[in-house]
Design a protein around this motif. Structure first.
Motif: not given
Ligand SMILES: *Cc1c(COP(=O)(O)O)cnc(C)c1O
Length: 409
Positions: A16-17, A266-269, A367-372
Protein backbone atom coordinates in the motif's frame (compact mmCIF):
# COMPACT_ATOMS: atom_id res chain seq x y z
CA UNK A 1 -13.32 -5.06 2.76
CA UNK A 2 -10.33 -7.30 2.01
CA UNK A 3 -9.16 -9.79 4.64
CA UNK A 4 -5.66 -11.05 5.24
CA UNK A 5 -4.24 -13.55 7.68
CA UNK A 6 -1.57 -11.08 8.84
CA UNK A 7 -0.27 -7.58 8.15
CA UNK A 8 2.66 -9.18 6.35
CA UNK A 9 0.27 -10.89 3.92
CA UNK A 10 -1.44 -7.55 3.33
CA UNK A 11 1.85 -5.88 2.47
CA UNK A 12 2.88 -8.69 0.13
CA UNK A 13 -0.47 -8.52 -1.68
CA UNK A 14 -0.98 -4.74 -1.80
CA UNK A 15 2.25 -2.86 -1.10
CA UNK A 16 0.00 0.00 0.00
CA UNK A 17 1.12 3.50 -0.88
CA UNK A 18 -1.02 5.02 1.85
CA UNK A 19 -0.80 4.22 5.54
CA UNK A 20 -3.20 1.35 6.14
CA UNK A 21 -5.35 0.37 9.10
CA UNK A 22 -5.36 -3.32 9.81
CA UNK A 23 -8.59 -3.91 11.71
CA UNK A 24 -9.02 -6.82 14.08
CA UNK A 25 -12.73 -6.73 14.93
CA UNK A 26 -12.33 -10.10 16.67
CA UNK A 27 -10.08 -8.36 19.22
CA UNK A 28 -12.77 -5.75 19.97
CA UNK A 29 -15.25 -8.60 20.35
CA UNK A 30 -12.97 -10.42 22.76
CA UNK A 31 -12.46 -7.29 24.88
CA UNK A 32 -16.21 -6.62 24.97
CA UNK A 33 -17.01 -10.19 25.99
CA UNK A 34 -14.44 -9.95 28.78
CA UNK A 35 -15.97 -6.76 30.18
CA UNK A 36 -19.55 -7.99 29.83
CA UNK A 37 -18.66 -11.17 31.65
CA UNK A 38 -16.60 -9.62 34.46
CA UNK A 39 -17.93 -6.13 35.11
CA UNK A 40 -20.89 -6.21 37.55
CA UNK A 41 -23.06 -3.65 35.72
CA UNK A 42 -23.64 -2.01 32.35
CA UNK A 43 -20.69 -1.66 29.98
CA UNK A 44 -20.96 1.50 27.86
CA UNK A 45 -18.49 1.90 25.00
CA UNK A 46 -16.96 5.41 24.85
CA UNK A 47 -17.47 6.06 21.14
CA UNK A 48 -14.83 8.79 20.89
CA UNK A 49 -12.05 6.18 21.12
CA UNK A 50 -12.92 4.83 17.64
CA UNK A 51 -16.18 5.10 15.69
CA UNK A 52 -15.27 2.66 12.89
CA UNK A 53 -18.47 0.83 11.87
CA UNK A 54 -16.50 -2.42 11.79
CA UNK A 55 -15.50 -2.08 15.42
CA UNK A 56 -18.92 -0.79 16.51
CA UNK A 57 -20.35 -3.86 14.76
CA UNK A 58 -17.96 -6.20 16.57
CA UNK A 59 -18.75 -4.63 19.95
CA UNK A 60 -22.47 -4.89 19.23
CA UNK A 61 -22.08 -8.48 18.12
CA UNK A 62 -20.39 -9.26 21.42
CA UNK A 63 -23.33 -7.77 23.32
CA UNK A 64 -22.51 -4.10 23.95
CA UNK A 65 -25.76 -2.09 24.07
CA UNK A 66 -24.73 1.03 26.00
CA UNK A 67 -22.76 3.85 24.39
CA UNK A 68 -21.09 6.88 25.95
CA UNK A 69 -21.39 9.74 23.46
CA UNK A 70 -20.09 13.30 23.65
CA UNK A 71 -21.40 15.13 20.57
CA UNK A 72 -24.26 15.19 18.07
CA UNK A 73 -22.19 13.52 15.31
CA UNK A 74 -21.34 10.68 17.70
CA UNK A 75 -25.02 10.39 18.59
CA UNK A 76 -25.89 10.21 14.89
CA UNK A 77 -23.30 7.43 14.46
CA UNK A 78 -24.83 5.16 17.08
CA UNK A 79 -28.48 6.23 17.37
CA UNK A 80 -29.54 3.87 14.59
CA UNK A 81 -28.05 0.83 16.36
CA UNK A 82 -30.96 -1.38 17.50
CA UNK A 83 -31.60 -1.33 21.29
CA UNK A 84 -28.77 1.16 21.84
CA UNK A 85 -28.85 3.09 25.13
CA UNK A 86 -27.09 6.41 24.66
CA UNK A 87 -25.50 8.28 27.55
CA UNK A 88 -24.57 11.87 26.73
CA UNK A 89 -21.65 12.14 29.14
CA UNK A 90 -20.02 15.41 28.11
CA UNK A 91 -20.66 17.68 31.13
CA UNK A 92 -20.83 20.85 28.97
CA UNK A 93 -23.26 20.67 26.06
CA UNK A 94 -24.73 23.30 23.77
CA UNK A 95 -28.44 23.98 24.10
CA UNK A 96 -28.98 22.78 20.53
CA UNK A 97 -27.19 19.53 21.29
CA UNK A 98 -29.28 18.85 24.41
CA UNK A 99 -32.52 19.63 22.59
CA UNK A 100 -31.77 17.53 19.52
CA UNK A 101 -30.37 14.65 21.58
CA UNK A 102 -33.58 14.56 23.62
CA UNK A 103 -36.24 15.21 20.98
CA UNK A 104 -34.68 13.74 17.81
CA UNK A 105 -32.59 10.89 19.15
CA UNK A 106 -34.44 9.90 22.30
CA UNK A 107 -31.47 10.41 24.62
CA UNK A 108 -32.58 10.35 28.28
CA UNK A 109 -29.21 10.13 30.04
CA UNK A 110 -27.07 13.25 30.56
CA UNK A 111 -24.12 14.25 32.74
CA UNK A 112 -23.50 17.65 34.35
CA UNK A 113 -21.06 19.22 36.78
CA UNK A 114 -22.68 22.57 37.64
CA UNK A 115 -26.08 24.14 38.28
CA UNK A 116 -26.03 26.06 35.00
CA UNK A 117 -25.89 22.82 33.07
CA UNK A 118 -28.69 21.34 35.16
CA UNK A 119 -30.83 24.36 34.30
CA UNK A 120 -29.97 24.06 30.59
CA UNK A 121 -30.91 20.37 30.58
CA UNK A 122 -34.25 21.08 32.28
CA UNK A 123 -35.09 23.96 29.95
CA UNK A 124 -34.10 22.24 26.72
CA UNK A 125 -35.92 18.99 27.54
CA UNK A 126 -39.11 20.78 28.62
CA UNK A 127 -38.56 19.75 32.26
CA UNK A 128 -38.61 16.09 31.31
CA UNK A 129 -39.48 13.71 34.13
CA UNK A 130 -37.78 10.62 32.73
CA UNK A 131 -34.10 11.65 32.82
CA UNK A 132 -31.11 9.82 34.19
CA UNK A 133 -28.81 12.59 35.41
CA UNK A 134 -25.20 11.94 36.35
CA UNK A 135 -23.24 14.42 38.45
CA UNK A 136 -19.62 14.33 37.30
CA UNK A 137 -17.05 14.43 40.11
CA UNK A 138 -13.45 15.55 39.77
CA UNK A 139 -11.43 12.75 41.36
CA UNK A 140 -7.73 12.27 42.01
CA UNK A 141 -5.89 10.56 39.16
CA UNK A 142 -3.38 7.91 40.27
CA UNK A 143 -1.10 6.15 37.81
CA UNK A 144 -2.88 7.63 34.81
CA UNK A 145 -1.00 8.59 31.66
CA UNK A 146 -3.67 11.14 30.82
CA UNK A 147 -5.43 12.80 33.79
CA UNK A 148 -8.74 14.50 32.96
CA UNK A 149 -9.85 16.02 36.26
CA UNK A 150 -8.77 19.58 35.48
CA UNK A 151 -11.25 20.03 32.68
CA UNK A 152 -14.42 18.57 34.17
CA UNK A 153 -16.08 17.64 37.39
CA UNK A 154 -17.14 19.25 40.64
CA UNK A 155 -14.97 18.68 43.72
CA UNK A 156 -16.65 15.91 45.76
CA UNK A 157 -16.34 17.99 48.96
CA UNK A 158 -18.41 20.77 47.35
CA UNK A 159 -20.87 18.64 45.42
CA UNK A 160 -23.58 17.88 48.01
CA UNK A 161 -25.82 20.85 47.08
CA UNK A 162 -25.67 20.11 43.36
CA UNK A 163 -26.33 16.43 44.02
CA UNK A 164 -29.34 17.18 46.23
CA UNK A 165 -30.72 19.62 43.66
CA UNK A 166 -30.26 17.11 40.85
CA UNK A 167 -32.03 14.45 42.95
CA UNK A 168 -35.17 16.61 42.94
CA UNK A 169 -35.49 16.59 39.14
CA UNK A 170 -33.88 13.30 38.12
CA UNK A 171 -35.84 10.13 37.51
CA UNK A 172 -32.59 8.26 38.12
CA UNK A 173 -29.69 9.95 39.92
CA UNK A 174 -26.14 8.85 39.22
CA UNK A 175 -22.63 9.88 40.15
CA UNK A 176 -19.87 9.60 37.57
CA UNK A 177 -16.15 10.24 37.35
CA UNK A 178 -13.17 9.51 35.11
CA UNK A 179 -9.93 8.54 36.81
CA UNK A 180 -7.82 9.45 33.75
CA UNK A 181 -7.01 7.45 30.66
CA UNK A 182 -4.59 4.49 30.72
CA UNK A 183 -4.78 4.13 34.50
CA UNK A 184 -2.40 1.25 35.16
CA UNK A 185 -3.39 0.25 38.71
CA UNK A 186 -6.77 0.10 40.50
CA UNK A 187 -6.23 2.52 43.45
CA UNK A 188 -7.72 5.50 41.62
CA UNK A 189 -11.09 3.72 41.33
CA UNK A 190 -11.01 2.79 45.01
CA UNK A 191 -10.25 6.34 46.12
CA UNK A 192 -12.93 7.77 43.78
CA UNK A 193 -15.52 5.36 45.22
CA UNK A 194 -14.51 6.51 48.73
CA UNK A 195 -15.30 10.07 47.58
CA UNK A 196 -18.66 8.79 46.35
CA UNK A 197 -19.38 7.19 49.75
CA UNK A 198 -18.58 10.40 51.65
CA UNK A 199 -20.65 12.48 49.26
CA UNK A 200 -23.75 10.28 49.50
CA UNK A 201 -23.64 10.67 53.28
CA UNK A 202 -23.22 14.42 53.13
CA UNK A 203 -25.89 15.00 50.48
CA UNK A 204 -28.32 12.61 52.16
CA UNK A 205 -29.57 11.19 48.87
CA UNK A 206 -30.39 7.76 47.53
CA UNK A 207 -28.40 6.87 44.43
CA UNK A 208 -29.75 4.87 41.50
CA UNK A 209 -26.53 4.65 39.49
CA UNK A 210 -22.75 4.71 40.01
CA UNK A 211 -20.58 5.09 36.91
CA UNK A 212 -16.88 4.36 37.34
CA UNK A 213 -16.11 5.83 33.91
CA UNK A 214 -13.31 4.81 31.58
CA UNK A 215 -9.57 4.75 32.13
CA UNK A 216 -9.08 0.98 31.99
CA UNK A 217 -5.63 0.31 30.57
CA UNK A 218 -4.33 -1.38 27.48
CA UNK A 219 -0.86 -2.83 26.94
CA UNK A 220 1.82 -0.79 25.21
CA UNK A 221 5.51 -1.44 24.81
CA UNK A 222 6.27 1.00 27.65
CA UNK A 223 3.12 0.47 29.75
CA UNK A 224 2.33 -2.92 31.19
CA UNK A 225 -0.70 -2.49 33.42
CA UNK A 226 -1.82 -4.61 36.35
CA UNK A 227 -4.28 -7.37 35.33
CA UNK A 228 -7.74 -6.11 34.44
CA UNK A 229 -9.29 -8.64 36.81
CA UNK A 230 -7.60 -6.76 39.70
CA UNK A 231 -9.43 -3.59 38.61
CA UNK A 232 -12.76 -5.40 38.62
CA UNK A 233 -12.08 -6.98 42.05
CA UNK A 234 -11.07 -3.63 43.57
CA UNK A 235 -14.11 -1.84 42.12
CA UNK A 236 -16.46 -4.58 43.34
CA UNK A 237 -15.21 -4.50 46.92
CA UNK A 238 -15.26 -0.68 47.07
CA UNK A 239 -18.76 -0.62 45.58
CA UNK A 240 -20.01 -3.20 48.08
CA UNK A 241 -19.26 -0.83 50.97
CA UNK A 242 -21.32 2.04 49.46
CA UNK A 243 -24.56 2.98 51.22
CA UNK A 244 -26.71 2.53 48.12
CA UNK A 245 -30.04 0.80 47.67
CA UNK A 246 -30.32 -2.75 46.40
CA UNK A 247 -31.64 -1.44 43.08
CA UNK A 248 -28.58 0.74 42.41
CA UNK A 249 -26.72 -0.26 39.23
CA UNK A 250 -23.12 0.23 38.27
CA UNK A 251 -21.87 1.29 34.86
CA UNK A 252 -18.44 1.66 33.29
CA UNK A 253 -17.41 3.47 30.10
CA UNK A 254 -14.27 1.92 28.67
CA UNK A 255 -12.97 3.37 25.41
CA UNK A 256 -9.31 2.45 25.13
CA UNK A 257 -9.59 -0.98 26.74
CA UNK A 258 -12.28 -2.13 24.29
CA UNK A 259 -10.64 -1.10 21.01
CA UNK A 260 -6.94 -0.43 21.44
CA UNK A 261 -5.99 -3.98 20.46
CA UNK A 262 -8.38 -3.95 17.51
CA UNK A 263 -6.31 -1.89 15.04
CA UNK A 264 -2.76 -1.75 13.80
CA UNK A 265 -1.37 0.85 11.45
CA UNK A 266 0.86 -0.31 8.61
CA UNK A 267 3.31 2.37 7.53
CA UNK A 268 6.10 2.52 4.96
CA UNK A 269 9.59 3.87 5.49
CA UNK A 270 10.16 6.65 2.95
CA UNK A 271 13.69 7.44 4.10
CA UNK A 272 16.22 6.51 6.74
CA UNK A 273 18.67 8.94 8.35
CA UNK A 274 20.77 7.16 10.94
CA UNK A 275 18.32 5.78 13.48
CA UNK A 276 15.54 8.14 12.37
CA UNK A 277 12.90 6.78 10.02
CA UNK A 278 10.69 9.03 7.88
CA UNK A 279 7.37 7.19 7.66
CA UNK A 280 4.08 7.95 5.88
CA UNK A 281 1.94 8.74 8.94
CA UNK A 282 2.61 10.77 12.06
CA UNK A 283 1.59 13.23 14.75
CA UNK A 284 -1.15 14.80 12.63
CA UNK A 285 -2.35 11.34 11.67
CA UNK A 286 -2.96 8.32 13.83
CA UNK A 287 0.26 8.72 15.85
CA UNK A 288 -0.75 11.75 17.94
CA UNK A 289 -0.26 9.85 21.22
CA UNK A 290 3.18 8.62 20.16
CA UNK A 291 4.22 12.19 19.37
CA UNK A 292 2.63 14.18 22.17
CA UNK A 293 2.30 11.72 25.05
CA UNK A 294 5.39 9.59 24.49
CA UNK A 295 3.31 6.43 23.95
CA UNK A 296 5.49 3.59 22.66
CA UNK A 297 3.33 1.33 20.55
CA UNK A 298 4.59 -2.19 19.80
CA UNK A 299 6.20 -2.37 16.35
CA UNK A 300 7.42 -5.05 13.98
CA UNK A 301 9.11 -5.02 10.61
CA UNK A 302 6.89 -6.74 8.06
CA UNK A 303 9.15 -7.44 5.14
CA UNK A 304 12.68 -7.18 6.41
CA UNK A 305 14.92 -10.15 6.94
CA UNK A 306 14.14 -11.30 10.46
CA UNK A 307 17.29 -11.04 12.52
CA UNK A 308 18.67 -14.20 14.05
CA UNK A 309 19.03 -12.78 17.54
CA UNK A 310 17.79 -9.89 19.60
CA UNK A 311 21.15 -8.13 19.53
CA UNK A 312 20.41 -7.08 15.97
CA UNK A 313 17.54 -4.84 17.04
CA UNK A 314 18.18 -1.11 17.38
CA UNK A 315 16.19 1.85 18.78
CA UNK A 316 14.54 4.12 16.20
CA UNK A 317 12.59 7.36 16.30
CA UNK A 318 10.03 8.28 13.63
CA UNK A 319 9.35 11.43 11.64
CA UNK A 320 5.90 11.84 10.11
CA UNK A 321 5.11 12.90 6.52
CA UNK A 322 4.26 16.59 7.09
CA UNK A 323 6.65 19.55 6.96
CA UNK A 324 6.29 20.35 10.66
CA UNK A 325 9.14 19.57 13.00
CA UNK A 326 6.79 18.57 15.82
CA UNK A 327 5.68 15.70 13.58
CA UNK A 328 8.05 13.43 15.48
CA UNK A 329 7.51 10.23 17.47
CA UNK A 330 10.51 9.86 19.80
CA UNK A 331 9.98 6.22 20.76
CA UNK A 332 12.37 4.48 21.04
CA UNK A 333 10.84 1.90 18.74
CA UNK A 334 12.89 -1.30 18.61
CA UNK A 335 13.28 -2.63 15.08
CA UNK A 336 15.80 -4.79 13.25
CA UNK A 337 18.89 -2.68 12.61
CA UNK A 338 18.61 -3.52 8.90
CA UNK A 339 15.38 -1.53 8.34
CA UNK A 340 15.58 0.59 5.18
CA UNK A 341 13.66 2.72 2.73
CA UNK A 342 10.69 0.87 1.22
CA UNK A 343 10.20 -1.40 4.25
CA UNK A 344 6.82 -1.64 5.94
CA UNK A 345 6.27 -1.53 9.71
CA UNK A 346 3.24 -2.67 11.68
CA UNK A 347 2.48 -0.33 14.59
CA UNK A 348 0.18 -2.24 16.94
CA UNK A 349 -2.49 -1.51 19.56
CA UNK A 350 -3.45 1.75 17.88
CA UNK A 351 -7.18 1.15 17.86
CA UNK A 352 -7.93 3.73 20.56
CA UNK A 353 -7.45 7.41 19.73
CA UNK A 354 -5.46 6.70 16.55
CA UNK A 355 -7.84 6.88 13.61
CA UNK A 356 -10.18 8.96 15.76
CA UNK A 357 -7.71 11.85 16.03
CA UNK A 358 -6.18 11.88 12.54
CA UNK A 359 -6.54 15.12 10.55
CA UNK A 360 -5.75 16.25 6.99
CA UNK A 361 -2.84 18.65 7.60
CA UNK A 362 -0.49 19.04 4.63
CA UNK A 363 -2.79 16.88 2.48
CA UNK A 364 -2.06 13.71 4.42
CA UNK A 365 -4.51 11.75 6.54
CA UNK A 366 -6.07 9.44 3.92
CA UNK A 367 -5.86 5.76 4.79
CA UNK A 368 -6.53 2.37 3.30
CA UNK A 369 -7.95 -0.37 5.47
CA UNK A 370 -8.33 -4.12 5.58
CA UNK A 371 -9.32 -6.81 8.06
CA UNK A 372 -6.58 -8.88 9.73
CA UNK A 373 -7.33 -12.29 11.21
CA UNK A 374 -4.34 -12.81 13.50
CA UNK A 375 -4.11 -11.89 17.22
CA UNK A 376 -3.27 -8.32 18.28
CA UNK A 377 0.41 -7.56 18.90
CA UNK A 378 -0.09 -7.20 22.66
CA UNK A 379 -3.16 -8.28 24.61
CA UNK A 380 -4.43 -7.88 28.15
CA UNK A 381 -7.17 -10.45 27.54
CA UNK A 382 -5.43 -13.76 27.00
CA UNK A 383 -6.72 -16.46 24.73
CA UNK A 384 -10.30 -16.90 25.92
CA UNK A 385 -12.50 -14.86 28.17
CA UNK A 386 -13.29 -16.02 31.66
CA UNK A 387 -10.91 -18.93 31.93
CA UNK A 388 -8.17 -17.36 33.96
CA UNK A 389 -5.81 -16.36 31.18
CA UNK A 390 -6.20 -12.71 31.88
CA UNK A 391 -3.41 -12.38 34.41
CA UNK A 392 -1.33 -9.67 32.83
CA UNK A 393 -0.45 -8.97 29.22
CA UNK A 394 -0.34 -11.96 26.94
CA UNK A 395 2.00 -11.94 23.99
CA UNK A 396 0.91 -13.64 20.80
CA UNK A 397 3.50 -16.06 19.49
CA UNK A 398 4.03 -13.71 16.57
CA UNK A 399 4.82 -10.76 18.81
CA UNK A 400 8.56 -11.37 18.86
CA UNK A 401 9.51 -7.84 17.86
CA UNK A 402 7.25 -6.38 20.51
CA UNK A 403 8.86 -8.49 23.19
CA UNK A 404 12.23 -7.04 22.28
CA UNK A 405 11.08 -3.57 23.18
CA UNK A 406 12.70 -2.56 26.45
CA UNK A 407 10.63 -1.82 29.55
CA UNK A 408 10.16 1.83 30.56
CA UNK A 409 13.28 3.63 31.79
C1 LIG B 1 -12.93 9.58 27.03
C2 LIG B 1 -13.96 9.17 28.00
C3 LIG B 1 -14.12 7.82 28.33
C4 LIG B 1 -13.21 6.73 27.81
O1 LIG B 1 -11.97 6.81 28.40
P1 LIG B 1 -10.85 5.66 28.21
O2 LIG B 1 -9.72 6.16 28.99
O3 LIG B 1 -10.58 5.57 26.75
O4 LIG B 1 -11.43 4.39 28.75
C5 LIG B 1 -15.14 7.48 29.21
N1 LIG B 1 -15.95 8.42 29.74
C6 LIG B 1 -15.82 9.75 29.45
C7 LIG B 1 -16.75 10.71 30.07
C8 LIG B 1 -14.81 10.16 28.58
O5 LIG B 1 -14.67 11.45 28.31
Amino acid sequence: MDRYATARDLVVARQPDRPTFGLRPHAAGQAARWFLEHFPGDVAYAVKANASPFLLGALYGAGIRHFDVASLPEIEDVASIPDAHLHYMHPIKSRTAIRRAFFEFGVRSFSLDCEDELTKIQQETGNAKDLTLWVRLAVQPKNSKLPLERMFGIQPAKAHKLVAKTRLVAHKLGLTFHVGSQTTSPEAYVSALADVAALIGKAGVVLDRVDVGGGFPSAYANSRPEPLSDFIDAIKSAYDTLPVSATCRMMCEPGRALVSEAESLIVRVNSRRGNELFINDGAYGALFDAAHLGWIFPVRLLNGIQPAKSGEFAPFSFWGPTCDSIDRMPGPFMLPATVREGDYIEIGNLGAYGRAIAGRFNGFGAYEQAILLDPPMLSVYGKETGVGHNRGPHFGKDADAAEMTPPPA
